[in-house]
Design an enzyme around this catalytic site. Structure first.
Site, PDB file in Angstrom:
ATOM      1  N   GLY A   1       0.827  -1.194   0.000  1.00 20.47           N
ATOM      2  CA  GLY A   1       0.000   0.000   0.000  1.00 20.47           C
ATOM      3  C   GLY A   1       0.857   1.236   0.000  1.00 20.47           C
TER       4      GLY A   1
ATOM      5  N   MET B   1       1.558   3.216   2.470  1.00 17.77           N
ATOM      6  CA  MET B   1       2.392   3.398   3.658  1.00 17.77           C
ATOM      7  C   MET B   1       3.092   2.132   4.112  1.00 17.77           C
ATOM      8  SD  MET B   1       0.034   5.799   6.083  1.00 17.77           S
ATOM      9  CE  MET B   1      -1.169   4.486   6.287  1.00 17.77           C
TER      10      MET B   1
ATOM     11  N   ASP C   1     -10.281   6.528   6.994  1.00 16.72           N
ATOM     12  CA  ASP C   1      -9.778   6.098   5.682  1.00 16.72           C
ATOM     13  C   ASP C   1     -10.627   4.940   5.158  1.00 16.72           C
ATOM     14  OD1 ASP C   1      -8.156   6.279   3.471  1.00 16.72           O
ATOM     15  OD2 ASP C   1      -6.616   4.955   4.264  1.00 16.72           O
TER      16      ASP C   1
END
Length: 706
Positions: A21, A23, A135
């Protein structure tokens, strides 16, 4: 640096990389202390070096670890080793909701609502623990192989929004709420907005706002109204449309105030999809209506110009953190909220209103013309006023009832059947009319009878008719034997019943206590038990393992055992075997075993089997000691055994096989007695000769690796 095979935390062995992803990277690992598989999420290097971020990340991850809910991916552990910051989570075997939407293009409203309910319940559990996700998006929602929906990345999003991270890294601008896009305060209702956008994508297969840059998309979230999902998929029910629109209101006060309210409306939409029960509150109207002064209008226009200036320079803008609002009006000293006024939109609205007025006027003229100028029953008209519904209604055709009195029952039935009329029969004793002749009918000769309707025929049973006894509730065999002993011929029909057990008589025709001549037919309707809707097994062979799994789940079936085998016929990772053939009908929830290709290999197998005699469950009509044929064929078509025998067990020992399993087919013979047939004239039984039929069944056998 994470490497496959390394051990972190003295307990987690990294096995393989399963995702990445903005991060972090996600790895499949094995926990050697608890002997279970887990998912380990490892922060990327650029975030690991930010001490402020790592501190908040750890704090939020530890808070998320306290959550325990079936619709949340559980967090087991959080730690750091040699500069590697990681979170240990529940391993969910499945795919993300994003991948699922991409595979299906879009979901049905029932499936979308069902998924949204599970997501909402997981988010509600977090909100009750004062944890905001911030998120929510399809990429952070997992669907497991057994169809369970789970929300992941709790805590990570909250830590991220507390630092200066661009939307390119977050990757969530398509789902962000207006207050998050502005860089302002966000709370539980921000999650509700993001879930509304996720529902929009599930229903339509697309996101509501798109653009060339992340800033352009963020501006649309702030300024533009969310399009209705029905613009893209017209069959979406009204209630589902309204739920999405309420979730995605610009003002948080106009959205659902908590997840419990949203779940209640989602459940209601499954029961009453077309009802308009969704209420959108308007807190701005609580203070009443006031006129806009010239100074107010001037201020609004100045703010609009200010916003347009930002739009023209959008390539130079970036989303900022909570401490750097992107769209804050620096000239607004009193802190009042910006108005989203747009002169171009006002002009467009005016034009649309004029067009709508013209269309309404045209419709009124057309209606007036129809009402007063063409057959209305009013002065100047020539006929009755008909509503649109009545003018389109279709009445069933009718015919004149023919005279069937004096006909034989067979001739009368044939005559009426040719005209499309159904018949029922009642018998009546008569000294004057011959047996089997129609006395009268429930419809008189010449009457208008609708095609498809039923007419009852009263038929003579002769001077000495036999009374039909009641047999409902009896087994078919007992009922048949009783009626046959009275001289009747029995006809069997079958039907499903929720109240009558399988094999028992539901009804009889003619009814009991009526009289009929010997040799006449009595129809018994026998129960098949409760109707169980079978499911056709889909084709799995040739599909990737992941696609095959979700194909089964969508069909209402379950995945059974998964084995890996060597084969050169199917690519690596694709299904090469399924335990039920395509098109076979099975009960809902049936587990289907599959085998997945490991590619060509040098594997060989051995068969050391002892074939036993047929069991009663396999062959209830098999007679012990009788001769049977046995055939053993491998999965790749090799015939290992083809013999006849009457003794068991039979040994089957073979080596060097290329297939991992095979099928044993046992065939035996049974004697089938003929059903008695009765002479309609004399009532005497006529027995057909018996015959010999073959029966067979199969057994599955798995071979061992050599």
């Amino acid at each position: 640096m994470i490497k496959i095979g390394m051990m972190i935390g003295d307990r987690y062995e990294i096995l393989e990389k399963i995702g990445t992803g903005g991060m972090s990277d996600v790895y499949k690992a094995k926990c050697h202390k608890l002997n279970r598989f887990v998912a380990v999420k490892v922060l990327k290097q650029e975030f690991s070096e930010n001490g402020n971020f790592v501190s908040k990340f750890r704090t939020e991850a530890q808070a998320a670890a306290g959550l325990a809910h079936p619709n949340i991916v559980n967090v087991y552990d959080v730690g750091e080793e040699n500069g590697i910051h990681y979170i240990v989570m529940e391993l969910v075997e499945g795919i993300t909701l994003k991948q699922y939407i991409e595979k299906k293009a879009r979901l049905s409203y029932k499936e979308a609502v069902s998924i949204a309910i599970q997501v909402s319940m997981g988010i509600e559990a977090a909100h009750n623990n004062h944890i905001i996700h911030r998120d929510i998006k399809p990429q952070n929602i997992m669907i497991s192989k057994d169809g369970k929906v789970k929300v992941t990345d709790f805590g990570i999003a909250k830590a991220a929004t507390s630092n200066t991270i661009t939307s390119n890294v977050m990757g969530s601008v398509h789902y962000t709420s207006p207050e998050q896009a502005r860089g302002g305060y966000s709370d539980e209702k921000s999650d509700i907005y993001s879930l509304g956008v996720t529902m929009f994508e599930m229903l339509t297969g697309r996101v509501p706002f798109n653009g060339e840059t992340t800033v352009a998309i963020a501006i649309k979230h702030i300024q533009e109204e969310l399009p209705s999902p029905k613009e893209y998929v017209t069959e979406i029910p009204t209630s589902v449309e309204n739920i999405v629109l309420k979730c995605c209101q610009k003002s948080p006060d106009r959205r659902y105030q908590n997840m419990a309210e949203l779940v209640a409306d989602l459940k209601q939409s499954l029961m009453n999809p077309d009802e308009n029960f969704v209420v959108i509150a308007d807190p701005d109207m609580d203070g009443g209506t006031r006129a806009i002064s010239e100074s107010d209008m001037a201020q609004i226009k100045s703010r609009t110009a200010y916003t347009e200036e930002y739009v023209s320079r959008e390539d130079s803008l970036r989303l900022r953190s909570d401490t750097e609002p992107v769209y804050q009006d620096n000239d607004d000293a009193d802190g009042a909220e910006d108005y989203d006024y747009d002169p171009k939109m006002e002009k467009l609205t005016t034009i649309l209103a004029v067009v709508a007025g013209i269309i309404i006027l045209i419709i009124l003229i057309i209606l007036a013309t129809k009402l007063f100028g063409s057959g209305t029953g009013l002065p100047g008209g020539s006929g009755p006023i008909l509503s649109e519904e009545s003018s389109e209604s279709v009445t069933a055709p009718t015919i004149a009832m023919p005279n069937v009195t004096g006909m034989t029952l067979e001739d009368a039935r044939n005559t009426l059947a040719n005209l499309g009329i159904l018949t029922e029969v009642e018998y009546q004793e008569s000294d004057a009319i011959d047996e089997g002749v129609v006395i009268n009918a429930s419809a008189n000769t010449g009457d208008s009878v609708e095609v498809g309707s039923t007419v009852t025929l009263m038929v003579s049973a002769g001077p000495q008719g036999v009374e039909i006894e009641k047999v409902t509730g009896m087994t078919y065999e007992d009922a048949k034997n009783k009626l046959v002993s009275l001289g009747f011929v029995v006809n069997k029909a079958e039907a499903y019943s929720d109240t009558v057990a399988e094999g028992l008589v539901i009804s009889q025709s003619p009814a009991d206590s009526t009289k009929a001549p010997k040799g006449s037919v009595v129809t018994l309707t026998v129960s098949l038990g409760k109707e169980q809707k079978k499911i056709a097994v889909p084709k799995l062979v040739g599909l990737p393992e992941e696609d095959g799994t979700f194909t089964l789940i969508e069909a209402g079936l379950e995945i059974g055992s998964i084995a890996e085998v060597y084969t050169s016929e199917v690519p690596v990772g694709y299904i090469c075997y399924q335990s039920y053939s395509e098109g076979t009908y099975v009960d809902p929830g049936t587990a289907i075993d599959i085998k997945v290709s490991m590619g060509p290999g040098e594997a060989s197998y051995k068969c050391n089997a002892s074939i036993t005699a047929p069991t009663f469950e396999e062959a209830p009509e098999y007679v012990a000691g009788s001769e049977v044929s046995i055939k053993l064929v491998t999965d790749d078509g090799q015939v290992l055994l083809d013999t006849r025998t009457s003794t068991f067990p039979q040994a089957a020992n073979y080596y060097g096989l290329t297939a991992s399993g095979g099928t044993i087919t046992i065939t035996y013979k049974v004697v089938v007695m003929g059903e008695p047939i009765y002479d309609p004239a004399t009532g005497e039984p006529m027995v057909t000769p018996s015959k010999i039929e073959e029966r067979s069944f199969t057994r599955r056998i798995e071979f061992e690796r050599e």
